[in-house]
Design an enzyme around this catalytic site. Sequence first.
Site, PDB file in Angstrom:
ATOM      1  N   LYS A 193      63.450 184.149  21.839  1.00  0.00           N
ATOM      2  CA  LYS A 193      63.989 185.499  22.047  1.00  0.00           C
ATOM      3  C   LYS A 193      63.205 186.453  21.153  1.00  0.00           C
ATOM      4  CE  LYS A 193      67.051 188.270  23.978  1.00  0.00           C
ATOM      5  NZ  LYS A 193      66.910 188.669  25.403  1.00  0.00           N
ATOM      6  N   TYR A 236      72.439 176.457  12.994  1.00  0.00           N
ATOM      7  CA  TYR A 236      73.403 175.406  12.687  1.00  0.00           C
ATOM      8  C   TYR A 236      73.285 174.929  11.237  1.00  0.00           C
ATOM      9  CZ  TYR A 236      74.235 174.970  17.733  1.00  0.00           C
ATOM     10  OH  TYR A 236      74.557 175.208  19.043  1.00  0.00           O
ATOM     11  N   ASP A 276      72.505 171.472  28.226  1.00  0.00           N
ATOM     12  CA  ASP A 276      73.766 171.276  28.940  1.00  0.00           C
ATOM     13  C   ASP A 276      73.710 171.906  30.323  1.00  0.00           C
ATOM     14  OD1 ASP A 276      74.883 169.831  26.936  1.00  0.00           O
ATOM     15  OD2 ASP A 276      76.343 171.323  26.309  1.00  0.00           O
ATOM     16  N   ASP A 318      67.508 184.162  27.816  1.00  0.00           N
ATOM     17  CA  ASP A 318      68.388 184.648  28.880  1.00  0.00           C
ATOM     18  C   ASP A 318      67.728 184.489  30.245  1.00  0.00           C
ATOM     19  OD1 ASP A 318      66.554 186.500  27.952  1.00  0.00           O
ATOM     20  OD2 ASP A 318      67.887 188.228  28.134  1.00  0.00           O
ATOM     21  N   ASP A 377      70.606 173.485  22.638  1.00  0.00           N
ATOM     22  CA  ASP A 377      71.971 172.989  22.830  1.00  0.00           C
ATOM     23  C   ASP A 377      72.536 173.523  24.135  1.00  0.00           C
ATOM     24  OD1 ASP A 377      74.429 171.840  22.432  1.00  0.00           O
ATOM     25  OD2 ASP A 377      74.957 173.009  20.665  1.00  0.00           O
TER      26      ASP A 377
END
Length: 356
Positions: free
Chosen positions: A191, A142, A251, A223, A247
């Site tokens: 990851k 970001y 959620d 994942d 992020d």
Amino acid sequence: MNFKIAVVAGDGIGPEVMEENIKVLNAVGEKFGHSFEYEYVLGGGCAIDKYGEPLPRHTIDVCKASDSVLLGAVGGWKWDTLPGNLRPEKALLGLRGALGLYANLRPATLHQALAGACPLKPELVKDGVDIMVVRELTGGMYFGEKGRKQTDMGEAAYDVEIYSEEEVKRIARRGFEIAMQRNKHLTNVDKQNVLESSRLWRSVVLEVAKEYPEVELDHLYVDNASMQLIMRPTTFDVIVTSNIFGDILSDEASQMTGSIGMLPSASLGDGKLGMYEPVHGSAPDIAGQDIANPIATILSGAMMLKYSFGLDEEAKVIEDAVTKVLDMGYRTADIYSEGTKKVGTKEMGKLIRENL
């Protein structure tokens, strides 16, 4: 004890849910002998309307001079056509940067009274869900280099994921410290089988782990973590992860709680100063109708008491009052179901105060 709090009530339902939060904090202060001094400042759409910018310098100065910051919600359809640098949401990013807030705490707790609203099968959540996602907030993709370029396959765009050792160390330490206050179990999500940034991330987390031998540490690829949150949500305690992964996962975890109106959050830096806000948006379509759920904002106030002021007992009193009111069957519209008692924003705040 006396505390100075900057209040950015914001837009839409922000001011009305913030009002209930302030009333609950004042009631707790009276109960325990604390006093809270509030200074209201503008941020978001309301600041654009008055000053032509989402985050005036005065707002930043007041927040920096305070012991903590409470935020309602910012944004709304009214300002959707403005260019990106003038959007209300810039107030959030601006405050996080100005205050040095790099750690985002997103708890996801399923109250047993709301178990029927959880989309997962009852047997998966029968032991309750209590997860804390610790998300790095100011680095990664970001905030990395961005751009576009021409290739033999047409225009291409790129966003660079970049983390330094110190950025990872400070968020890892925050995760371990929070795990020490909870069940001493930390799950690192990365990851590293694909991304070089994740390889650095994991190596730094492993190094920091040596400082916290009491904490059980495990690792999941992002994942797999997204699958395990659905398959075995009750086995998680604290999750620490990067900006973009956090992020997404926070959620996902939030959907287990029954309503976004139940979710508080905290943004912290190295000191005691933090910014506390509900996860939900400004919901301008229901603003001023006395139907918004104030619980997320009230629980954000409880997080402030715990993480900025060290008032653990006072924070728990608020959390227990919320649980008691829900157990009594009271619901705002977003969590209402047949057989429960529907109440408005103000009534829900009043019930929580009465049950402190």
